[in-house]
Each structure stands twice: as C-alpha cells, then as structure tokens.
Design an enzyme around this catalytic site. Structure first.
Site, mmCIF file in Angstrom:
data_model
loop_
_atom_site.group_PDB
_atom_site.id
_atom_site.type_symbol
_atom_site.label_atom_id
_atom_site.label_comp_id
_atom_site.label_asym_id
_atom_site.label_seq_id
_atom_site.Cartn_x
_atom_site.Cartn_y
_atom_site.Cartn_z
ATOM 1 N N ILE A 21 0.857 -1.181 0.000
ATOM 2 C CA ILE A 21 0.000 0.000 0.000
ATOM 3 C C ILE A 21 0.892 1.230 0.000
ATOM 4 O O ILE A 21 0.605 2.231 -0.641
ATOM 5 C CB ILE A 21 -0.907 0.051 1.259
ATOM 6 C CG1 ILE A 21 -1.791 -1.186 1.367
ATOM 7 C CG2 ILE A 21 -1.750 1.313 1.257
ATOM 8 C CD1 ILE A 21 -2.561 -1.274 2.679
ATOM 9 N N SER A 22 1.995 1.124 0.727
ATOM 10 C CA SER A 22 2.850 2.293 0.868
ATOM 11 C C SER A 22 4.276 1.890 1.203
ATOM 12 O O SER A 22 4.527 0.904 1.893
ATOM 13 C CB SER A 22 2.278 3.183 1.973
ATOM 14 O OG SER A 22 3.292 3.919 2.604
ATOM 15 N N GLY A 71 7.195 3.728 2.950
ATOM 16 C CA GLY A 71 7.570 4.943 3.659
ATOM 17 C C GLY A 71 9.057 4.989 3.961
ATOM 18 O O GLY A 71 9.835 4.178 3.473
ATOM 19 N N GLU A 86 10.516 4.609 6.900
ATOM 20 C CA GLU A 86 11.001 3.574 7.807
ATOM 21 C C GLU A 86 10.209 2.286 7.752
ATOM 22 O O GLU A 86 10.657 1.264 8.248
ATOM 23 C CB GLU A 86 10.938 4.092 9.254
ATOM 24 C CG GLU A 86 11.859 5.246 9.516
ATOM 25 C CD GLU A 86 11.635 5.807 10.903
ATOM 26 O OE1 GLU A 86 12.274 5.289 11.825
ATOM 27 O OE2 GLU A 86 10.817 6.715 11.060
ATOM 28 N N ALA A 87 9.028 2.362 7.170
ATOM 29 C CA ALA A 87 8.170 1.182 7.182
ATOM 30 C C ALA A 87 7.501 0.982 5.827
ATOM 31 O O ALA A 87 7.360 1.925 5.049
ATOM 32 C CB ALA A 87 7.103 1.332 8.267
ATOM 33 N N ASN A 88 7.120 -0.260 5.573
ATOM 34 C CA ASN A 88 6.314 -0.581 4.395
ATOM 35 C C ASN A 88 4.978 -1.091 4.892
ATOM 36 O O ASN A 88 4.928 -1.834 5.878
ATOM 37 C CB ASN A 88 6.953 -1.684 3.573
ATOM 38 C CG ASN A 88 8.298 -1.289 3.026
ATOM 39 O OD1 ASN A 88 9.237 -1.087 3.797
ATOM 40 N ND2 ASN A 88 8.409 -1.157 1.736
ATOM 41 N N VAL A 89 3.930 -0.698 4.210
ATOM 42 C CA VAL A 89 2.614 -1.192 4.590
ATOM 43 C C VAL A 89 2.075 -2.034 3.436
ATOM 44 O O VAL A 89 2.067 -1.588 2.286
ATOM 45 C CB VAL A 89 1.646 -0.036 4.928
ATOM 46 C CG1 VAL A 89 0.282 -0.580 5.327
ATOM 47 C CG2 VAL A 89 2.217 0.828 6.054
ATOM 48 N N ASP A 107 3.004 13.608 15.258
ATOM 49 C CA ASP A 107 3.335 13.710 13.825
ATOM 50 C C ASP A 107 2.045 13.848 13.019
ATOM 51 O O ASP A 107 1.867 13.214 11.985
ATOM 52 C CB ASP A 107 4.126 12.468 13.380
ATOM 53 C CG ASP A 107 4.741 12.634 11.988
ATOM 54 O OD1 ASP A 107 4.890 13.792 11.527
ATOM 55 O OD2 ASP A 107 5.059 11.611 11.355
ATOM 56 N N ASP A 155 -0.565 6.090 12.221
ATOM 57 C CA ASP A 155 0.865 6.320 12.454
ATOM 58 C C ASP A 155 1.146 6.911 13.841
ATOM 59 O O ASP A 155 1.719 7.996 13.967
ATOM 60 C CB ASP A 155 1.407 7.253 11.351
ATOM 61 C CG ASP A 155 2.889 7.028 11.078
ATOM 62 O OD1 ASP A 155 3.498 6.189 11.762
ATOM 63 O OD2 ASP A 155 3.427 7.707 10.186
HETATM 64 P P1 ATP Z 1 6.733 5.827 9.702
HETATM 65 O O1 ATP Z 1 6.174 5.375 11.000
HETATM 66 O O2 ATP Z 1 8.073 5.300 9.379
HETATM 67 O O3 ATP Z 1 6.594 7.296 9.460
HETATM 68 P P2 ATP Z 1 4.954 5.546 7.563
HETATM 69 O O4 ATP Z 1 4.664 6.978 7.593
HETATM 70 O O5 ATP Z 1 5.489 4.954 6.335
HETATM 71 O O6 ATP Z 1 5.854 5.077 8.650
HETATM 72 P P3 ATP Z 1 2.161 4.995 8.137
HETATM 73 O O7 ATP Z 1 1.922 6.448 8.066
HETATM 74 O O8 ATP Z 1 1.649 4.270 9.320
HETATM 75 O O9 ATP Z 1 3.692 4.670 8.019
HETATM 76 O O10 ATP Z 1 1.569 4.283 6.859
HETATM 77 C C1 ATP Z 1 2.002 4.632 5.565
HETATM 78 C C2 ATP Z 1 0.830 4.641 4.594
HETATM 79 O O11 ATP Z 1 0.234 3.341 4.535
HETATM 80 C C3 ATP Z 1 -0.293 5.568 4.983
HETATM 81 O O12 ATP Z 1 -0.096 6.850 4.471
HETATM 82 C C4 ATP Z 1 -1.509 4.909 4.358
HETATM 83 O O13 ATP Z 1 -1.593 5.272 3.008
HETATM 84 C C5 ATP Z 1 -1.157 3.442 4.436
HETATM 85 N N1 ATP Z 1 -1.767 2.817 5.634
HETATM 86 C C6 ATP Z 1 -1.211 2.728 6.857
HETATM 87 N N2 ATP Z 1 -2.018 2.080 7.711
HETATM 88 C C7 ATP Z 1 -3.115 1.745 7.008
HETATM 89 C C8 ATP Z 1 -4.331 1.039 7.337
HETATM 90 N N3 ATP Z 1 -4.544 0.567 8.563
HETATM 91 N N4 ATP Z 1 -5.255 0.862 6.354
HETATM 92 C C9 ATP Z 1 -5.030 1.353 5.110
HETATM 93 N N5 ATP Z 1 -3.922 2.014 4.749
HETATM 94 C C10 ATP Z 1 -2.971 2.212 5.676
HETATM 95 MN MN MN Z 2 3.039 8.197 8.153
#
Ligand code: ATP
Ligand code: MN
Length: 255
Positions: free
Chosen positions: A58-59, A61, A63-66, A193, A210
């Site tokens: 889905i994403s 980022g 530090e993380a991948n979703v 954040d 997040d």
């Molecule tokens: P970090 O903690 O390293 O900043 P990040 O910003 O990559 O990580 P998140 O903001 O939690 O992590 O998630 C990244 C993206 O993934 C979000 O912008 C969203 O588009 C998608 N996402 C995260 N959690 C969900 C969820 N529960 N359902 C649907 N989409 C999600």
């Molecule tokens: Mn985020």
C-alpha cells in the site's frame, strides 16, 4: 512434517509467491523488507493463523512498508513492516526514553525497533479505548504490526488527506479536534506527527494513523509536540479553506 507446520510453510510460500510486488521500486524494497528475521516473523504470524497471504504494497515509507494482507478468517488487514536498516534509532531512543511504559535501556537496534512497534500497538489500543477513529490493532510481533485495513468494499485503501482533501473542511476539522481532545484527555497521548499524511479520508470520516511516535502526556516533550500538531493541522486546513484560532483549539483539546 507436522501438518500445522507444513501448512504454515505452504502459507509462507504462498505469501511469498503472492507478494505480487509489481513495481521496480517495490521489488527493490521487497528484498530489503524481507530479511531473514522478518521472514521468520511472518512465518510465525502465518503459523499462529494471523496472516494467510501477503499482497501488494500500500505504501513504501521512510522507515516502514505497509502491505495488504489476508487474515486467516478472510478479512483484509494492513501489515506494517518496519525496516531495521532504515530506522531512525536516535528518534526512537529519544521518544522511548521519556515514556514510563518503556524501560528499554538497550542500544540494540533491533530491540529498539521492536519496542517502537510495540509502542505503536499499545498507542493504538489506548486510542481505541478513548473511542477515537483509528485502525484496530491486531497484533505486534517484532518489527511487524498487523492492524485493521482502512478502505472501501473493493479493498482499495482509503486515501490520505494529502491525496484527497475533505469535501467539508470545517466539519472534518471539527471532528479532528474532537479526536485530538479524546487522544489528550482520555488516551492521555499526544500524536506528535499529525498532518495530512497521517490522516486517512475514509469516505469523508477522518481516521488518524501512524501513532508510533505518540507520547504520553507526562512525557517532557508532549506540550511541544501538541503545539506543533495543532499548528500543522491548522496550516493544512487553512489550505482547505477552514480556519480556527490556535488558542481556542488548544483550549478545546486540553480542557
Ligand atoms: P513511519 O512510521 O516510518 O513514518 P509511515 O509513515 O510509512 O511510517 P504509516 O503512516 O503508518 O507509516 O503508513 C504509511 C501509509 O500506509 C499511509 O499513508 C496509508 O496510506 C497506508 N496505511 C497505513 N495504515 C493503514 C491502514 N490501517 N489501512 C489502510 N492504509 C494504511
Ligand atoms: Mn506516516
């Protein structure tokens, strides 16, 4: 082989085969995400029936991948996988140190990331108990967090407010302020954040995500973070055409 183990093994093979990592960028990240330890963690989650299939990203980022995953019961879940290699340990240490819930004195990077993921899980639970609209957390294991997938019936993830602004900015701002009030007064947390990148527009209902860096209100930096969150939110929403005064909003949130 024990049928449960062989099933998990088949699941993992299936998971890996069905990763369906399509883009070149994803493929590069794919190998980065799925280091041996992460594979083991996914294997364990599959073996304890939390995760059947890991689908596309889905994403991707900082530090993380979703990823989108399929829970054993058929539900779609969001699978957030922190990459140990690109985590900001200085930040993690700084935020965790002032939090009385965590007594991690470790400088071990992996352990720090695990504590960080555990923190996100616990923060989500507190938000949920405070009746905020956040993804329901399912389990945190090592560097992997499983949570409710926020999206539509066709399994499309909800866009962030960055990608899809609100139809009624005043109404959404009001709902977000109420969410922040619950977060502060009931969950006793400050997001830290908050921005249009970390709010999903779920069919015009804001869902805050997040919360890994979110701190308890007793944390020495909580006020600084709250002020910043309010400023960012008001700046973002003024671009959408909704405005409110900083002082009023802060009063509303802190009571
Ligand atoms: P970090 O903690 O390293 O900043 P990040 O910003 O990559 O990580 P998140 O903001 O939690 O992590 O998630 C990244 C993206 O993934 C979000 O912008 C969203 O588009 C998608 N996402 C995260 N959690 C969900 C969820 N529960 N359902 C649907 N989409 C999600
Ligand atoms: Mn985020």
């Amino acid at each position: 082989m024990d049928p449960k183990v062989s099933k998990a093994d088949a699941n993992l093979q299936k998971m890996l085969a069905e990763k369906r990592i399509k883009s070149v960028e994803d493929r590069r990240v794919g190998s980065e995400v799925f280091d041996q330890k992460t594979l083991e963690t996914l294997y364990k989650l599959a073996n304890s029936n939390y995760l059947n299939i890991l689908n596309g990203a889905i994403s991707t980022g900082k530090e993380a991948n979703v990823f989108k995953g399929v829970h054993e019961d058929g539900h779609i879940v969001a699978v957030k996988i922190y990459r140990i290699s690109t985590s900001d340990f200085k930040k993690m240490q700084y935020y965790i140190q002032g939090d009385p819930r965590f007594r991690v004195r470790t400088t071990n990077k992996r352990q720090l990331v695990h504590a960080w993921v555990n923190k996100e899980f616990r923060n989500l639970n507190r938000c949920l108990e405070a009746k905020m609209d956040v993804p329901n957390p399912i389990i945190a294991k090592n560097n992997v967090l499983l949570m409710e997938f926020i999206g539509d019936d066709e399994e499309n993830p909800a866009p962030t407010l960055r990608d899809q602004g609100p139809q009624n900015p005043d109404k959404m701002l009001e709902e977000l302020i109420e969410s922040m009030r619950k977060m502060y007064q009931d969950a006793k947390l400050v997001h830290g954040d908050l921005s249009i990148y970390n709010i999903l527009n779920n069919n015009e209902k804001p869902v805050i995500i997040d919360v890994s860096q979110s701190v308890v209100v007793d944390h020495p930096i909580s006020m600084e973070l709250l002020n910043r969150d309010i400023e960012t939110l008001l700046k973002d929403f003024s671009k959408f055409g909704a405005s409110a005064s900083f002082e009023d909003v802060k009063k509303e949130i802190t009571g």
